[in-house]
Write an enzyme that holds these catalytic residues in place. Structure first.
Site, short mmCIF file in Angstrom:
data_model
loop_
_atom_site.label_atom_id
_atom_site.label_comp_id
_atom_site.label_asym_id
_atom_site.label_seq_id
_atom_site.Cartn_x
_atom_site.Cartn_y
_atom_site.Cartn_z
N HIS A 48 -7.52 2.72 3.63
CA HIS A 48 -7.40 3.55 4.83
C HIS A 48 -8.75 3.65 5.58
O HIS A 48 -8.77 3.88 6.79
CB HIS A 48 -6.96 4.97 4.46
CG HIS A 48 -5.49 5.11 4.19
ND1 HIS A 48 -4.89 4.55 3.09
CD2 HIS A 48 -4.51 5.74 4.89
CE1 HIS A 48 -3.60 4.84 3.11
NE2 HIS A 48 -3.34 5.57 4.20
N CYS A 51 -11.17 2.49 -0.19
CA CYS A 51 -9.78 2.88 0.07
C CYS A 51 -9.40 2.13 1.33
O CYS A 51 -10.17 2.13 2.31
CB CYS A 51 -9.68 4.39 0.28
SG CYS A 51 -8.06 4.91 0.92
N GLU A 84 -4.00 8.68 8.01
CA GLU A 84 -2.53 8.61 8.09
C GLU A 84 -2.03 9.29 9.36
O GLU A 84 -1.05 8.88 9.96
CB GLU A 84 -1.88 9.30 6.88
CG GLU A 84 -1.59 8.43 5.70
CD GLU A 84 -0.67 7.23 5.96
OE1 GLU A 84 0.39 7.40 6.59
OE2 GLU A 84 -1.01 6.12 5.52
N CYS A 87 -4.24 -1.78 -1.81
CA CYS A 87 -4.47 -0.37 -2.10
C CYS A 87 -5.39 -0.32 -3.32
O CYS A 87 -5.06 -0.87 -4.37
CB CYS A 87 -3.13 0.30 -2.43
SG CYS A 87 -3.28 1.99 -3.01
N ASP A 93 0.87 -1.19 0.00
CA ASP A 93 0.00 0.00 0.00
C ASP A 93 0.91 1.24 0.00
O ASP A 93 2.12 1.13 0.17
CB ASP A 93 -0.90 0.01 1.25
CG ASP A 93 -1.85 1.21 1.27
OD1 ASP A 93 -2.38 1.57 0.20
OD2 ASP A 93 -2.06 1.80 2.35
N SER A 94 0.26 2.39 -0.14
CA SER A 94 1.02 3.64 -0.06
C SER A 94 1.38 3.99 1.38
O SER A 94 2.33 4.73 1.62
CB SER A 94 0.19 4.78 -0.67
OG SER A 94 -1.06 4.87 0.00
#
Ligand code: DGL
Length: 259
Positions: free
Chosen positions: A183, A181, A150, A71, A8-9
């Site tokens: 996240h 997403c 994040e 992701c 993932d990022s």
């Protein structure tokens, strides 16, 4: 190497990793967060593909037995590219997410919270329309929610407020909402509270569960002698270790991958 790669990022893919570890507790994983290039959702298709290619090289060199692109943005931009590039099976999260949403919806109307890149690529829309040509999808890009998560604020008042603002922008007649997403499961409580507040019956779909099922059908899950996770990131490993520890509820060591 006998490990499964997870990419993932940033911290979002940890929601998928958690699900993978819950389902396959004796397996070995390598997690890579491309934190030097986060957020992917604000990048061009070319840029995301370039980063994904680099991540693919990293996992290929490690010799992982499968790669889970944890992701949605990278899945949309680079699933086919990574399938071509890598010698192991590669899975994304959008196909499984669309499948799970399709199975959950009774009326074929879906809400989608995702990054702007995922919304612009229309990948969920395509997958859902393949399953049901009459599907109606309402999409909302949520860049600020990625940043809040994040920063560890997904379940905080701030994360909840941001989620509610984005949900307000969607029309109200869907019965299934996709957390598009990785996240966003970390902001799930705020999303559930929104529907409870408005007394709406909406099934919230996290693609991670179906991704685990698809992985189980794709490769042989093993009981490894030394199960566990090795963590890497492309940005500052200390920063990522701190963020990840809060989410995982355990201290971790993170190695830096040079860009
Ligand atoms: N977690 C990622 C996703 O599922 C993207 C977050 C970002 O880097 O913008 O799309």
């Amino acid at each position: 190497m006998e490990a499964i790669g997870v990419y993932d990022s940033g911290v979002g893919g940890l929601t998928v990793l958690k699900e993978l570890r819950k389902n396959f507790p004796k397996e070995k994983f390598v997690y890579f967060a491309d934190t030097a290039h986060l957020p992917y959702g604000a990048k061009s298709l070319d840029q995301i593909q370039f980063y994904a290619k680099g991540a693919g090289d990293f996992f290929e060199n490690l010799g992982v037995k499968a790669l889970v692109i944890a992701c949605n943005t990278a899945t949309g931009a680079a699933l086919d590219l990574l399938k071509d590039q890598m010698s192991c099976p590669v899975l994304g999260v959008i196909g499984p997410g669309a499948k799970a949403a399709y199975q959950a919806s009774k009326i074929g109307k879906y809400g989608l919270l995702a990054t702007q890149a995922t919304v612009d690529q229309g990948f969920y829309e395509k997958q859902l329309k393949d399953l049901d040509p009459g599907a109606k999808i309402y999409s909302q890009g949520c860049p600020q929610l990625v940043l809040a998560v994040e920063d560890g604020l997904g379940s905080h008042y701030i994360g909840k407020k941001i989620a509610w603002e984005y949900l307000d922008l969607l029309p109200g007649d869907y019965d299934t909402l996709i957390l598009g997403c990785t996240h966003f499961p970390l902001a799930r409580q705020g999303v559930e509270d929104y529907f409870a507040f408005y007394k709406r019956k909406v099934t919230v779909v996290d693609p991670a569960e179906q991704t685990c099922l698809d992985l189980k059908e794709t490769i042989q899950i093993k009981n490894q002698a030394k199960p566990g996770v090795t963590y890497y990131c492309s940005g500052d490993p200390k920063v990522f270790a701190q963020k990840a520890a809060k989410i995982l509820g355990e201290k971790i060591r993170v190695k830096r991958v040079k860009e």
